[in-house]
Write an enzyme that holds these catalytic residues in place. Structure first.
Site, mmCIF file in Angstrom:
data_model
loop_
_atom_site.group_PDB
_atom_site.id
_atom_site.type_symbol
_atom_site.label_atom_id
_atom_site.label_comp_id
_atom_site.label_asym_id
_atom_site.label_seq_id
_atom_site.Cartn_x
_atom_site.Cartn_y
_atom_site.Cartn_z
ATOM 1 N N GLU A 70 0.656 -1.225 0.070
ATOM 2 C CA GLU A 70 -0.108 0.090 -0.022
ATOM 3 C C GLU A 70 0.994 1.164 -0.041
ATOM 4 O O GLU A 70 0.801 1.998 0.887
ATOM 5 C CB GLU A 70 -0.939 -0.045 1.205
ATOM 6 C CG GLU A 70 -1.981 -1.241 1.090
ATOM 7 C CD GLU A 70 -2.878 -1.252 2.207
ATOM 8 O OE1 GLU A 70 -4.114 -1.418 2.099
ATOM 9 O OE2 GLU A 70 -2.402 -1.085 3.415
ATOM 10 N N GLU A 118 -4.763 -10.214 0.034
ATOM 11 C CA GLU A 118 -5.598 -10.074 1.095
ATOM 12 C C GLU A 118 -6.998 -10.296 0.803
ATOM 13 O O GLU A 118 -7.438 -9.826 -0.368
ATOM 14 C CB GLU A 118 -5.457 -8.845 1.759
ATOM 15 C CG GLU A 118 -4.051 -8.365 2.350
ATOM 16 C CD GLU A 118 -4.053 -6.837 2.859
ATOM 17 O OE1 GLU A 118 -4.981 -6.586 3.487
ATOM 18 O OE2 GLU A 118 -2.791 -6.389 3.176
#
Length: 1023
Positions: A453, A524
């Site tokens: 991220e 994820e």
């Protein structure tokens, strides 16, 4: 200021640190691989222990040269290293997910930068055969300066990486003084914005290595497979001068299988190499983690390591390991302990790995930073694929202020400040190299991840380019590569795997329809926060559908929380974001794991266990007894891995059981048939349950360990639960019924009972049996549930719709007496103040002469409103009932999309055990697909039964209490036994961070009928 401002200098990440190298622990002789016992090596000096420590709110408050010999340490306290100073009682904990805990002004950090001064004294004596000394720090947050005996040694950052210093020339024989200054923030803080608690200090091991003058410094082991052999290539470089090194490879029985000597070879930055050939090699994979022992022996030193022979590659967008396609059954794991914080020892690592193995995981992503080095060695030995992830996350740049704050604009501009900023190339590549070099010899590591991220840009283009050039034997991934600006075309050619977080199932289908060139990885998925996840089976089916969908990693392994002792009544107090007075925090979003902080499994972990069982029943022909199984393992034959048990149950009672040893092979991804003739009872609800059990014990699992199960509904002449049928049957009459009426109430009475019906609400206000009132509060129609963490988005709509404050009202009530039964008919609605009706209900009640209460409701919902949390009846039974027995899905909680670890049976427990004690209270403990339930308290009983299956909860806590309280230790029992009898509940899903609940699990029916029979105070119904 005592130190230079390296902490705000992007050109200086380290000063005087040693070059990048692989992790190993040397010894003077072969002392074995030295994993968690590494400090038994005679070439190590462990510096963990009791240190002197002083905390300062600001670096500017530190004016004394505390690192000088003889400095007065009276103001210093004693602390244990490794540790975090927030756990020593200094500073405060802070949890934040995306936002930085400091202003977004890279590379600058707040002027008032908290710091900790550490001092440790130790004895040292130089050894003639190992005169050089190297000081290792395996984890310091965020940056640190080092002195020994008053002399400056160096500086380093990158919290989760190893920093090594040559301290040979500053050590003296006798007592030495090691001093370390740790700063809370540095320019590296902008690259360490992971979703976790923020803690500071020396949190991993500190030690010295004694080494000869001339020795192997770094080595890189790679393996390639032939038809019947394998080549093990060991490349190496020296420190000092070249010395002869013998390389020996032995099997698990310590038999030599290959050996050689290092010879000069200028390849890939190394000066020497040895090439070993292994005939008929045993290959490494998580299901068969075979390891060879490699010994690098020189005149003054021995390095012992373990080697796993394996290959990973991509063919036609499918990932293969050792020539076979694989699926990653993975989980994201942080280093986290509720007491010690970032300090995680071997015992807890083993506990985590054992629980993962027991619950059918085969892969781990080290989110979002390197773990301690021997964690990977444990994964080698125990059998886990690992995504090795660099310590790099600049998520907070996404939270910058933008005039146009839309996600479309924010995602395009996310990369501007760091990811696509050339000033951060050096720091980004450094973090990548620190990760790759240290773990490059671990067979468990099959994928390198650049971080998490950060968006995408030149920094990652360079990091990926280096990674693929240095280590083409592994794959690469970086999920955040999709977040790019429109300024130029970005190079993603060095990314091997397309990875996504929390995609909707339809997004996966769309990707596959494009005939992709890269495998798809769920880096994820299935956010496991609180009561959840509820969509594991859906993602499993999607993973099974596509060969190019190589699996996924559930977010995440453990709840992050800080232990704050116990309440006066003995409840454990776990705290999360906002409990420490933080200005910036993200609440309980860190409490999002499959296990509680103490590693007690959530029901979500049990769900994963059975969804990812190693085999599944494909079909069962009841008449012939032919059972077809599919092997879902990557590498092992089911015949060698497991055996079966089976049991036939009728209404929860076992009527037949046995054990089956597989006689024929069922190879990975293949199907096979066995014969399983059974006898099915003629009546009753009957199931066949197939259990899978480990055939041979391993180093983490005992023989016979349960690996999962399948359940098959059997056909017979009458598939109804006989106990439910008996409870539904009308009992013999018992006396006459008298009815009286007021403007408000209907009173239905015999000499045994009194039912008090409120004509204004359409619900029963009280039931009295033999003179004893049964309710603590009136019966209610119930459409609210205490929001789960996965309801955190739909919850706002529910509250806007008034579901949390809705009530029923009756428009008209009529009654008749017929054959010793009273029949009541009412028209109701459910609404909240200021809002229109949510529901219109036509309800028919019936009370028999024995006091049996039956209800049938026809419900119509206004489609303007969102899906319902639930629909049913809520009762407040007087006092605390003790035991519950039910037939349905159990033994633990189940919901319409989260039930795959439950099976149909007859279950009994205490009411207390029905409560799943989530750290943030929420809806819990429901059981779905039930035929009946019975509560008992002394000689009192309560039962509910329906001609169609239903759901129920039993709890001592009201849903209002669960909704209002922020922590489980704050909960107060109601004094009543709360029973919720539900037609249905909304599903669970994983919308706390994942996609919206799938449509088939939403409770958005426009019209439905709910039937229930309630038996109050009758001891005969408990049998």
């Amino acid at each position: 200021m005592l130190v230079p401002k390296y902490y705000e200098d992007l050109e200086i990440m380290h000063e005087n640190t040693m070059p990048y190298r692989a992790y190993y622990i040397p010894a003077s002789c072969n002392m074995g691989p030295l994993v968690e016992d590494r400090f038994s090596s005679d070439r190590t000096i462990c510096l963990n222990g009791t240190w002197k420590f002083q905390y300062f709110d600001s670096l500017y408050d530190l004016q004394d040269r505390f690192y000088e010999p003889g400095f007065d340490l009276d103001r210093f306290q004693e602390v244990e290293v490794p540790g975090n100073w927030q756990n020593y009682g200094y500073d405060s904990h802070q949890y934040t997910n995306v936002r930085y805990p400091i202003p977004l002004d890279p590379p600058y950090v707040p002027q008032e930068n908290p710091c900790g001064a550490y001092v440790y004294k130790f004895d040292y004596k130089k050894q003639a055969d190992a005169p050089r000394a190297y000081l290792n720090f395996e984890g310091v947050d965020s940056c640190f300066y080092v002195w020994i005996n008053g002399k400056y040694v160096g500086y380093s950052q990158v919290s989760h990486a190893t920093s090594e210093f040559d301290v040979t020339d500053v050590l003296i024989d006798g007592e030495n003084t090691l001093a370390v200054l740790v700063l809370k923030w540095c320019d590296g803080t902008y690259l360490e914005d992971q979703d976790k608690f923020r803690m500071s200090g020396i949190f991993r091991d500190v030690y010295l290595l004694r080494r000869p003058e001339n020795v192997v410094y770094d080595y890189f082991v790679t393996t390639t497979l032939g038809r019947s052999d394998a080549t093990v290539t060991v490349r190496a470089s020296y420190i000092g001068e070249e010395v002869p090194v013998k390389v020996t490879l032995c099997d698990e029985k310590n038999r030599e299988v290959a050996c050689g000597m290092f010879a000069k070879s200028e390849k890939s930055g190394y000066t020497h190499q040895a090439i070993l050939s292994v005939k008929e090699p045993k290959l490494w994979n998580p299901e068969q983690p075979y390891l060879y022992t490699m010994v690098l022996k020189s005149a003054g030193e021995v390095i012992t390591d373990r080697v796993g022979i394996r290959e990973i590659c991509i063919k036609d967008a499918v990932i293969y390991v050792n020539g076979a396609p694989v699926k990653f059954k993975g989980v994201n794991r942080h280093d986290s302990d509720p007491v010690t914080g970032f300090v995680v020892g071997a015992a807890q690592m083993k506990k985590d790995l054992q629980l993962m193995k027991q619950h059918n995981f085969n892969a781990i992503r080290t989110s979002h930073y390197p773990n301690v080095p021997y964690f990977y060695q444990l994964c080698d030995a125990y059998g886990f694929f690992v995504i090795g992830e660099a310590d790099n996350e600049s998520h907070g740049t996404e939270a910058q202020y933008l005039k146009d704050s839309s996600w479309e604009n924010a995602s395009r501009r996310w990369n501007e400040r760091i990811a696509d900023n050339p000033e951060f190339i050096l720091a980004t590549v450094d973090r990548t190299k620190l990760c790759v070099h240290r773990e490059k010899n671990r067979p468990c590591v099959v994928i390198w991840s650049m971080g998490n991220e950060c968006a995408y840009g030149c920094t990652f283009e360079e990091a990926l380019k280096w990674t693929k050039q240095f280590d083409p034997s592994r794959l690469t991934c970086y999920e955040s590569s999709i977040y790019q600006s429109e300024k130029r075309t970005y190079d993603c050619s060095n990314i091997d795997i397309f990875s996504r977080m929390y995609p909707e199932l339809e997004e996966i289908d769309t990707y596959m329809e494009q005939n992709p060139e890269k495998p798809f990885l769920l880096i994820e998925y299935c956010h496991a926060m609180g009561n959840g996840p509820g969509d594991l089976e859906d993602y499993f089916r999607k993973i099974d559908q596509y060969d190019k969908l190589c699996g996924g990693f559930v977010w995440e392994w453990c709840d992050h929380a800080v232990y704050r002792g116990e309440t006066l009544d003995g409840k454990t107090m776990y705290c999360y974001g906002g409990d420490f007075g933080e200005e910036v925090h993200d609440g309980n979003f860190c409490v999002d794991g499959l296990v509680y902080p103490d590693r007690t499994p959530h029901t979500g972990l049990k769900e994963y266990w059975n969804v990812y069982r190693p085999a599944r029943v494909v079909s069962f022909e009841q008449e012939s007894g032919s059972l077809c199984l599919k092997n879902y393992m990557n590498a092992v034959d089911l015949k060698d891995y497991l055996f079966l048990t089976y049991e036939v149950t009728c209404d929860g009672i076992v009527t037949e059981q046995g054990k089956v040893i597989l006689q024929e092979s069922i190879l990975p991804r293949m199907e096979g048939k066995i014969s399983l003739p059974i006898t099915v009872p003629e009546s009753g609800k009957c199931y066949l349950k197939i259990g899978y059990h480990l055939k041979c014990g391993t180093n983490l699992m005992e023989e016979n360990s349960s690996l999962g199960f399948d359940e098959i509904l059997l056909k017979n002449e009458d598939g109804q639960n006989r106990q439910a049928v008996a409870l539904l049957a009308m009992q013999e009459r018992n006396g006459s019924i008298h009815v009286s009426e007021t403007d408000r109430l209907l009173l239905i009475q015999t000499d045994q009972f009194l039912y008090c019906y409120n004509k204004l609400s359409g619900m029963f206000e009280q039931v009295t049996i033999e003179g004893k009132e049964q309710f603590d509060a009136p019966m209610e129609l119930n459409i609210w549930r205490a929001p789960t963490d996965n309801d955190r988005r739909i919850k706002d709509e529910w509250i806007r719709a008034g579901y949390d404050r809705s009530h029923s009202r009756a428009y008209k009530t009529e009654w008749i007496m017929q054959e010793e039964k009273v029949q009541i008919h009412s028209r109701l609605s459910v609404s909240a103040v200021a809002l229109q009706k949510v529901l219109e209900i036509d309800v028919a009640w019936e009370i028999s002469g024995r006091g049996e209460l039956s209800v049938k409701m026809h419900v119509r919902k206004d489609t303007e409103f969102p899906e319902l949390p639930r629909f049913g009846i809520r009762l407040f039974l007087k006092g605390e009932y003790e035991t519950i027995r039910f037939y349905g899905l159990g033994p633990h909680e189940s919901y319409r999309d989260k039930y795959h670890s439950c099976s149909h049976g007859l279950y009994e427990s205490s009411v207390e055990e029905q409560h799943e004690d989530y750290i943030r209270p929420q809806e819990n403990g429901s059981h779905t697909d039930c035929d009946y339930m019975v509560l008992k308290k002394g000689n009192q009983a309560f039962a509910a039964v329906s001609p169609t299956t239903f759901s129920f909860n039993v709890s001592y806590y009201t849903q209002e209490e669960l909704t209002a309280k922020a922590h489980n230790f704050e909960l107060e029992k109601s004094g009543s036994t709360i029973v919720c009898l539900d037609y249905a509940q909304n599903g669970i899903g994983s919308n706390s961070c994942g996609p919206r609940l799938q449509k088939e699990y939403r409770f958005d029916q426009e019209e439905f009928t709910f039937q229930m029979k309630i038996l109050v105070g009758k001891n005969w119904c408990y049998r």
